[in-house]
Write an enzyme that holds these catalytic residues in place. Sequence first.
Site, mmCIF file in Angstrom:
data_model
loop_
_atom_site.group_PDB
_atom_site.id
_atom_site.type_symbol
_atom_site.label_atom_id
_atom_site.label_comp_id
_atom_site.label_asym_id
_atom_site.label_seq_id
_atom_site.Cartn_x
_atom_site.Cartn_y
_atom_site.Cartn_z
ATOM 1 N N HIS A 160 0.842 -1.211 0.000
ATOM 2 C CA HIS A 160 0.000 0.000 0.000
ATOM 3 C C HIS A 160 0.877 1.263 0.000
ATOM 4 O O HIS A 160 0.410 2.337 0.386
ATOM 5 C CB HIS A 160 -0.948 0.026 1.205
ATOM 6 N N SER A 290 15.833 19.856 -15.304
ATOM 7 C CA SER A 290 14.768 20.854 -15.350
ATOM 8 C C SER A 290 15.343 22.156 -15.870
ATOM 9 O O SER A 290 16.452 22.549 -15.500
ATOM 10 C CB SER A 290 14.164 21.066 -13.957
#
Length: 485
Positions: A160, A290
């Site tokens: 999870h 970036s």
Amino acid sequence: MAAPGEEEDVMARYRSPLVSRYASAEMAYNFSERKKFGTWRRLWLYLAQAEKSLGLSITDEQIREMEANLDNIDFKMAAEEEKKLRHDVMAHVHTFAHCCPKAAAIIHLGATSCSLGDNTDLIVLRDGFNLLLPKLARVISRLADFAEKYADMPALGFTHYQPAQLTTVGKRCCLWIQDLCMDLQSLERARDDLRFRGVKGTTGTQASFLQLFEGDHSKVEELDRLVTAKAGFKRAYMVTGQTYSRKVDIGVLAVLASLGASVHKICTDIRLLANLKEIEEPFEKDQIGSSAMPYKRNPMRSERCCSLARHLMTLVMDPLQTAAVQWFERTLDDSANRRVCLAEAFLTADIILSTLQNVSEGLVVYPKVIERRIRQELPFMATENIIMAMVKAGGNRQDCHEKIRVLSQQAAAVVKQEGGDNDFIARVRADPYFSPIHKQLESLLDPSSFTGRAPQQVAKFLKEEVRPALIPYQSKMGGKIELAL
């Protein structure tokens, strides 16, 4: 500015990035016009050779003329003929006949358009699988080497996406490998299940060939067998309409879609691990992550794989819907759709395997980060071991459990409310109640004692399942691959 048609400007026309930006030259060629129309000519040759061997009036000179012009394709003439005739096969019949005047009368003898189109598609699909399989095997091989190297390195497991029991870096990689091994088997099976359409005529009844051979059924069957063998297939479909069943395309694209799902899962895991700073894909010296944030190391290769894998997974919907609406012996609403989805599926699969190979060859592991994350979570996981050790030292289980509960909640508050490190073990060391096991705490917290049989599972899996599956591809493992744009 030049008028339209006066000068070819490739930068002024849309080009699929699957070919112009990403795909390998081999896969791009497999779906090229040159491969397609060159295969048409070979199929015409195979048909003529087989018909001659079975007694039709075809000369050696005609056969030699066809053999000499298999790749001598005048594409400009073919385009002009197609514009005039509005029929691609007949345009190429005329173009081939133009350079084979002696053989002109027997080119396409008894055949229909799908004798060319469908049989060529089956050859291209088979050859596409033959290009993908070694690439997939190389990815599995690189990941197997990685799993073997890190088989023993403990890492925090997640269920999870929440901290769970420990695993190892190598064991987690084996989850990826197992999915890819399933895909390897599926692609092999899909390739080997392909049959040739063969020579079946306009509605699949072989009526034209039965007429050519004056009602001799055995010669028609032998013709089908001979052409099938010349094309490199062991079997032909016994029953067809004008086309081979479009359910075949469903099977082909389904296994490629399944491969896309595997790659998407793998690369999502890598992207999550990159965020955790535990494992990263390769990042080149001059690579920019970036344009605005120079510190960033974006997992662009894995992101590319996920992006393209999503496209690959959707393409199986095309043949599903096409097969559902093929009325009777065939309709032509399959053609334009298949031109797109079949090629794009193989081109996309080719790209994601090349990219994933590049990723798997340069994965970077950060052991100190992995160790730090284990230290943050392992103290809580070790509580049962601490209780058992205290009981062996003469303590009461219920008393110990209550002590552990209080200390662990105090430590959890430090982590969650104050942003501090997990100090549970320090609290245990400071509590006189636990003095009987203070000397055992280090061994009780050894991460390797929490990984179960993970290292043994890796070794057994690689030895018994993975390495044997790669044996057919050993000669094609090759060197490292350079990343496309």
